[in-house]
Design a protein around this motif. Structure first.
Motif, PDB file in Angstrom:
ATOM      1  N   SER A   4       0.695  -1.274   0.019  1.00 20.05           N
ATOM      2  CA  SER A   4      -0.056  -0.068  -0.134  1.00 20.05           C
ATOM      3  C   SER A   4       0.730   1.334   0.152  1.00 20.05           C
ATOM      4  O   SER A   4       0.431   2.193  -0.608  1.00 20.05           O
ATOM      5  N   SER A   5       1.711   1.329   0.714  1.00 15.04           N
ATOM      6  CA  SER A   5       3.090   2.379   0.664  1.00 15.04           C
ATOM      7  C   SER A   5       4.273   1.856   1.047  1.00 15.04           C
ATOM      8  O   SER A   5       4.427   0.979   1.536  1.00 15.04           O
ATOM      9  N   SER A   6       5.284   2.539   0.356  1.00 15.60           N
ATOM     10  CA  SER A   6       6.590   2.248   0.595  1.00 15.60           C
ATOM     11  C   SER A   6       7.545   3.250   0.375  1.00 15.60           C
ATOM     12  O   SER A   6       7.277   4.404   0.059  1.00 15.60           O
ATOM     13  N   SER A   7       8.703   3.408   1.093  1.00 15.53           N
ATOM     14  CA  SER A   7       9.653   4.379   1.045  1.00 15.53           C
ATOM     15  C   SER A   7      10.931   3.773   1.023  1.00 15.53           C
ATOM     16  O   SER A   7      11.184   2.584   1.125  1.00 15.53           O
ATOM     17  N   ALA A   8      11.832   4.579   0.220  1.00 15.24           N
ATOM     18  CA  ALA A   8      13.182   4.063   0.130  1.00 15.24           C
ATOM     19  C   ALA A   8      14.262   5.290   0.184  1.00 15.24           C
ATOM     20  O   ALA A   8      14.015   5.950  -0.208  1.00 15.24           O
ATOM     21  N   SER A   9      15.461   4.752   0.751  1.00 13.61           N
ATOM     22  CA  SER A   9      16.449   5.644   0.486  1.00 13.61           C
ATOM     23  C   SER A   9      17.778   5.157  -0.333  1.00 13.61           C
ATOM     24  O   SER A   9      17.872   3.924  -0.212  1.00 13.61           O
ATOM     25  N   THR A  10      18.384   6.071  -1.028  1.00 16.15           N
ATOM     26  CA  THR A  10      19.382   5.426  -1.901  1.00 16.15           C
ATOM     27  C   THR A  10      20.623   5.625  -1.556  1.00 16.15           C
ATOM     28  O   THR A  10      20.855   6.803  -0.819  1.00 16.15           O
ATOM     29  N   SER A  11      21.721   4.439  -1.620  1.00 14.58           N
ATOM     30  CA  SER A  11      23.055   4.782  -1.481  1.00 14.58           C
ATOM     31  C   SER A  11      23.589   4.193  -2.494  1.00 14.58           C
ATOM     32  O   SER A  11      23.882   2.782  -2.566  1.00 14.58           O
ATOM     33  N   GLY A  12      23.746   4.954  -3.724  1.00 15.58           N
ATOM     34  CA  GLY A  12      24.184   4.297  -4.930  1.00 15.58           C
ATOM     35  C   GLY A  12      23.081   3.365  -5.109  1.00 15.58           C
ATOM     36  O   GLY A  12      21.884   4.054  -5.802  1.00 15.58           O
ATOM     37  N   SER A  13      23.049   2.065  -5.556  1.00 16.09           N
ATOM     38  CA  SER A  13      21.948   1.147  -5.897  1.00 16.09           C
ATOM     39  C   SER A  13      21.181   0.733  -4.790  1.00 16.09           C
ATOM     40  O   SER A  13      20.372   0.193  -4.897  1.00 16.09           O
ATOM     41  N   LEU A  14      21.845   0.727  -3.559  1.00 18.50           N
ATOM     42  CA  LEU A  14      21.139   0.068  -2.377  1.00 18.50           C
ATOM     43  C   LEU A  14      20.059   1.014  -1.822  1.00 18.50           C
ATOM     44  O   LEU A  14      20.287   2.218  -1.465  1.00 18.50           O
ATOM     45  N   ARG A  15      18.922   0.448  -1.428  1.00 16.91           N
ATOM     46  CA  ARG A  15      17.728   1.247  -1.017  1.00 16.91           C
ATOM     47  C   ARG A  15      17.144   0.436  -0.096  1.00 16.91           C
ATOM     48  O   ARG A  15      16.946  -1.221  -0.131  1.00 16.91           O
ATOM     49  N   ILE A  16      16.583   0.928   1.123  1.00 17.90           N
ATOM     50  CA  ILE A  16      15.957   0.321   2.274  1.00 17.90           C
ATOM     51  C   ILE A  16      14.384   0.268   1.908  1.00 17.90           C
ATOM     52  O   ILE A  16      13.895   1.363   1.103  1.00 17.90           O
ATOM     53  N   THR A  17      13.832  -0.832   1.866  1.00 17.61           N
ATOM     54  CA  THR A  17      12.198  -0.809   1.362  1.00 17.61           C
ATOM     55  C   THR A  17      11.603  -1.058   2.723  1.00 17.61           C
ATOM     56  O   THR A  17      11.882  -2.030   3.465  1.00 17.61           O
ATOM     57  N   VAL A  18      10.369  -0.231   2.602  1.00 16.68           N
ATOM     58  CA  VAL A  18       9.450  -0.400   3.755  1.00 16.68           C
ATOM     59  C   VAL A  18       8.094  -0.659   3.285  1.00 16.68           C
ATOM     60  O   VAL A  18       7.382   0.103   2.387  1.00 16.68           O
ATOM     61  N   GLU A  19       7.524  -1.724   3.781  1.00 20.22           N
ATOM     62  CA  GLU A  19       6.097  -2.061   3.390  1.00 20.22           C
ATOM     63  C   GLU A  19       5.383  -1.782   4.729  1.00 20.22           C
ATOM     64  O   GLU A  19       5.576  -2.421   5.894  1.00 20.22           O
ATOM     65  N   LYS A  20       4.320  -0.647   4.552  1.00 19.42           N
ATOM     66  CA  LYS A  20       3.761  -0.412   5.605  1.00 19.42           C
ATOM     67  C   LYS A  20       2.524  -1.311   6.070  1.00 19.42           C
ATOM     68  O   LYS A  20       1.841  -1.710   4.905  1.00 19.42           O
ATOM     69  N   ASN A  21       2.483  -1.957   7.161  1.00 22.44           N
ATOM     70  CA  ASN A  21       1.413  -2.748   7.544  1.00 22.44           C
ATOM     71  C   ASN A  21       1.049  -3.701   6.708  1.00 22.44           C
ATOM     72  O   ASN A  21      -0.223  -3.856   6.178  1.00 22.44           O
ATOM     73  N   PRO A  22       1.840  -4.818   6.404  1.00 21.68           N
ATOM     74  CA  PRO A  22       1.558  -5.816   5.606  1.00 21.68           C
ATOM     75  C   PRO A  22       0.496  -6.526   6.173  1.00 21.68           C
ATOM     76  O   PRO A  22       0.480  -6.734   7.308  1.00 21.68           O
ATOM     77  N   PRO A  23      -0.360  -7.208   5.275  1.00 15.47           N
ATOM     78  CA  PRO A  23      -1.556  -8.200   5.881  1.00 15.47           C
ATOM     79  C   PRO A  23      -0.947  -9.302   6.609  1.00 15.47           C
ATOM     80  O   PRO A  23       0.286  -9.955   6.202  1.00 15.47           O
ATOM     81  N   GLU A  24      -1.770  -9.956   7.435  1.00 16.93           N
ATOM     82  CA  GLU A  24      -1.102 -11.092   8.373  1.00 16.93           C
ATOM     83  C   GLU A  24      -1.096 -12.275   7.609  1.00 16.93           C
ATOM     84  O   GLU A  24      -0.002 -13.044   7.685  1.00 16.93           O
ATOM     85  N   SER A  25      -1.597 -12.489   6.133  1.00 14.99           N
ATOM     86  CA  SER A  25      -1.458 -13.317   5.314  1.00 14.99           C
ATOM     87  C   SER A  25       0.235 -13.600   4.866  1.00 14.99           C
ATOM     88  O   SER A  25       0.527 -14.605   4.863  1.00 14.99           O
TER      89      SER A  25
END
Length: 108
Positions: A4-25
């Motif tokens: 539903s929403s994500s954000s990322a920070s870049t360091s060259g090609s490296l990115r932190i990926t955040v998945e907000k409130n993923p479903p229990e499944s």
């Protein structure tokens, strides 16, 4: 399946990926509750990831600053976070962290 929403920070090609409130499944599919747990108190922590880490934040609040940059990614309780192999960052923890985590030693 798109998150539903994500954000990322870049360091060259490296990115932190955040998945907000993923479903229990999705959490069940990943087997999160069988992963080891880790926690820390509020503070500043320089970290280097030698393998890709996937973690699920049970509680806490973090701003992760990419090394050498003022860019940051914010994540906390209820977020599924993927940190790539080779990432160097500083975690500013404002609320004590409890998380489940898993390292992928085979990450490229």
């Amino acid at each position: 399946m798109a998150s539903s929403s994500s954000s990322a920070s870049t360091s060259g090609s490296l990115r932190i990926t955040v998945e907000k409130n993923p479903p229990e499944s999705r959490l069940s599919q990943l087997g999160i509750k069988s992963w080891p747990k880790w926690g820390c108190s509020p503070g500043t922590y320089p970290l280097k990831f030698d393998a890709e880490e996937t973690c699920y934040m049970v509680r806490g609040k973090v701003k992760a600053y990419t090394k050498g940059s003022s860019e940051f990614v914010e994540f906390g309780a209820g977020d599924l976070v993927i940190i790539p192999k080779g990432m160097s960052c500083t975690w500013e923890v404002s609320v004590a962290v409890d998380k489940y985590y898993k390292f992928d030693q085979s990450s490229p």
